[in-house]
Design a protein around this motif. Structure first.
Motif, mmCIF file in Angstrom:
data_model
loop_
_atom_site.group_PDB
_atom_site.id
_atom_site.type_symbol
_atom_site.label_atom_id
_atom_site.label_comp_id
_atom_site.label_asym_id
_atom_site.label_seq_id
_atom_site.Cartn_x
_atom_site.Cartn_y
_atom_site.Cartn_z
ATOM 1 N N TRP A 33 45.566 69.642 -15.882
ATOM 2 C CA TRP A 33 46.610 70.316 -15.594
ATOM 3 C C TRP A 33 46.647 71.633 -16.048
ATOM 4 C CZ3 TRP A 33 49.295 67.996 -12.216
ATOM 5 C CH2 TRP A 33 49.283 66.600 -12.070
ATOM 6 N N ASP A 34 45.947 72.146 -17.147
ATOM 7 C CA ASP A 34 45.824 73.404 -17.345
ATOM 8 C C ASP A 34 45.336 74.417 -16.216
ATOM 9 O OD1 ASP A 34 47.022 72.903 -19.797
ATOM 10 O OD2 ASP A 34 44.900 72.734 -20.915
ATOM 11 N N ARG A 35 44.143 73.941 -15.769
ATOM 12 C CA ARG A 35 43.616 74.810 -14.562
ATOM 13 C C ARG A 35 44.557 74.555 -13.430
ATOM 14 N NH1 ARG A 35 37.331 73.524 -13.700
ATOM 15 N NH2 ARG A 35 37.492 74.693 -15.650
ATOM 16 N N VAL A 36 45.071 73.599 -13.078
ATOM 17 C CA VAL A 36 46.169 73.512 -12.033
ATOM 18 C C VAL A 36 47.197 74.479 -12.326
ATOM 19 C CG1 VAL A 36 47.962 71.757 -10.835
ATOM 20 C CG2 VAL A 36 45.592 70.962 -11.662
ATOM 21 N N LYS A 37 47.826 74.716 -13.244
ATOM 22 C CA LYS A 37 48.888 75.638 -13.421
ATOM 23 C C LYS A 37 48.309 77.052 -13.185
ATOM 24 C CE LYS A 37 52.612 73.951 -16.146
ATOM 25 N NZ LYS A 37 53.733 74.194 -17.357
ATOM 26 N N ARG A 38 47.045 77.435 -13.706
ATOM 27 C CA ARG A 38 46.554 78.655 -13.690
ATOM 28 C C ARG A 38 46.352 78.870 -12.096
ATOM 29 N NH1 ARG A 38 46.092 83.589 -15.394
ATOM 30 N NH2 ARG A 38 44.339 84.778 -14.884
ATOM 31 N N TYR A 39 45.865 77.970 -11.162
ATOM 32 C CA TYR A 39 45.790 78.293 -9.917
ATOM 33 C C TYR A 39 46.928 78.251 -9.279
ATOM 34 C CZ TYR A 39 40.958 76.511 -10.191
ATOM 35 O OH TYR A 39 39.525 76.220 -10.361
ATOM 36 N N VAL A 40 48.115 77.564 -9.318
ATOM 37 C CA VAL A 40 49.434 77.845 -8.858
ATOM 38 C C VAL A 40 49.951 79.186 -9.225
ATOM 39 C CG1 VAL A 40 51.710 76.917 -8.920
ATOM 40 C CG2 VAL A 40 50.004 75.316 -8.792
ATOM 41 N N TYR A 41 49.665 79.533 -10.444
ATOM 42 C CA TYR A 41 50.231 80.940 -10.949
ATOM 43 C C TYR A 41 49.530 81.876 -10.435
ATOM 44 C CZ TYR A 41 50.679 84.860 -14.114
ATOM 45 O OH TYR A 41 50.928 86.095 -14.495
ATOM 46 N N LEU A 42 48.361 81.844 -9.974
ATOM 47 C CA LEU A 42 47.660 82.941 -9.256
ATOM 48 C C LEU A 42 47.923 83.008 -7.778
ATOM 49 C CD1 LEU A 42 43.825 82.394 -10.642
ATOM 50 C CD2 LEU A 42 45.550 84.478 -11.154
ATOM 51 N N ALA A 43 48.130 81.694 -7.118
ATOM 52 C CA ALA A 43 48.621 81.665 -5.786
ATOM 53 C C ALA A 43 49.885 82.281 -5.619
ATOM 54 C CB ALA A 43 48.672 80.232 -5.341
ATOM 55 N N ARG A 44 50.780 82.204 -6.657
ATOM 56 C CA ARG A 44 52.233 82.616 -6.378
ATOM 57 C C ARG A 44 51.974 84.185 -6.570
ATOM 58 N NH1 ARG A 44 56.520 79.719 -9.752
ATOM 59 N NH2 ARG A 44 57.918 80.623 -8.285
ATOM 60 N N ARG A 45 51.162 84.894 -7.697
ATOM 61 C CA ARG A 45 51.106 86.292 -7.940
ATOM 62 C C ARG A 45 50.555 86.945 -6.737
ATOM 63 N NH1 ARG A 45 50.571 88.580 -13.103
ATOM 64 N NH2 ARG A 45 50.262 90.548 -11.861
ATOM 65 N N ILE A 46 49.746 86.320 -5.897
ATOM 66 C CA ILE A 46 49.101 86.717 -4.526
ATOM 67 C C ILE A 46 50.460 86.891 -3.620
ATOM 68 C CG2 ILE A 46 47.637 86.412 -2.634
ATOM 69 C CD1 ILE A 46 45.534 84.951 -4.595
ATOM 70 N N ALA A 47 51.230 85.984 -3.496
ATOM 71 C CA ALA A 47 52.235 85.818 -2.479
ATOM 72 C C ALA A 47 53.189 87.126 -2.985
ATOM 73 C CB ALA A 47 52.900 84.719 -2.536
ATOM 74 N N MET A 48 53.542 87.211 -4.127
ATOM 75 C CA MET A 48 54.242 88.237 -4.735
ATOM 76 C C MET A 48 53.928 89.663 -4.273
ATOM 77 S SD MET A 48 56.455 86.917 -7.885
ATOM 78 C CE MET A 48 55.088 85.608 -8.638
ATOM 79 N N LYS A 49 52.615 89.852 -4.861
ATOM 80 C CA LYS A 49 51.849 91.123 -4.696
ATOM 81 C C LYS A 49 51.945 91.501 -3.391
ATOM 82 C CE LYS A 49 49.494 94.331 -6.630
ATOM 83 N NZ LYS A 49 49.986 95.140 -7.770
ATOM 84 N N MET A 50 51.623 90.607 -2.451
ATOM 85 C CA MET A 50 51.445 91.083 -0.907
ATOM 86 C C MET A 50 52.844 90.952 -0.021
ATOM 87 S SD MET A 50 48.615 91.974 -0.531
ATOM 88 C CE MET A 50 48.513 92.155 1.357
ATOM 89 N N ARG A 51 53.925 90.445 -0.995
ATOM 90 C CA ARG A 51 55.197 90.358 -0.250
ATOM 91 C C ARG A 51 55.211 89.503 0.822
ATOM 92 N NH1 ARG A 51 58.579 95.915 -0.920
ATOM 93 N NH2 ARG A 51 57.955 96.507 -3.265
ATOM 94 N N ILE A 52 54.879 88.163 0.700
ATOM 95 C CA ILE A 52 54.685 87.458 1.919
ATOM 96 C C ILE A 52 55.203 86.033 1.234
ATOM 97 C CG2 ILE A 52 52.618 88.281 3.059
ATOM 98 C CD1 ILE A 52 50.872 86.259 1.573
#
Length: 128
Positions: A33-52
């Motif tokens: 679950w620690d790795r899962v949270k990290r992957y989700v966090y990174l995916a959300r950051r990419i979406a926010m950074k690219m404004r998509i």
């Protein structure tokens, strides 16, 4: 030229989000679950950074409150309710957050049927 580059970057971002969320799903099945949270966090950051927008396919698999990847049956409960209006209720079992997703398609079908009935009534009145 700028729009072409922007489209290409957004396409890459969507691909990376998809890859990260797929990895998160695999790790969730293993129980890491620690790795899962990290992957989700990174995916959300990419979406926010690219404004998509986050893809709908994955958006409903993330708890908005705690950021956990929801594996239905393991850490999330899914119920279909029909009181008041038909909807699906997803409950995160980690933090207790509740998400209601309306069943719009069914609602639209009912509206369409009512409209068709009204039109038939009007046509029958006109014929008389």
């Amino acid at each position: 030229m700028k729009k072409f580059l922007e489209k290409k970057l957004k396409k890459i971002a969507y691909e990376r989000i998809d890859i990260l969320m797929s990895l998160a799903e695999e790790e969730a099945k293993k129980g890491n679950w620690d790795r899962v949270k990290r992957y989700v966090y990174l995916a959300r950051r990419i979406a926010m950074k690219m404004r998509i927008r986050f893809p709908k396919k994955w958006k409903r698999r993330i708890c908005k409150k705690c950021g956990t990847f929801l594996l239905y049956g393991k850490n999330a409960r899914v119920r279909v309710k029909s009181k008041r209006y038909p909807h699906v209720v997803i409950t995160c079992l980690d933090c207790g957050a509740i998400y209601r997703i309306p069943m719009i398609r069914e609602k639209k079908e009912r509206r369409r049927k009512k409209l068709e009935e009204k039109l038939k009534e009007k046509n029958s009145m006109v014929e008389e």
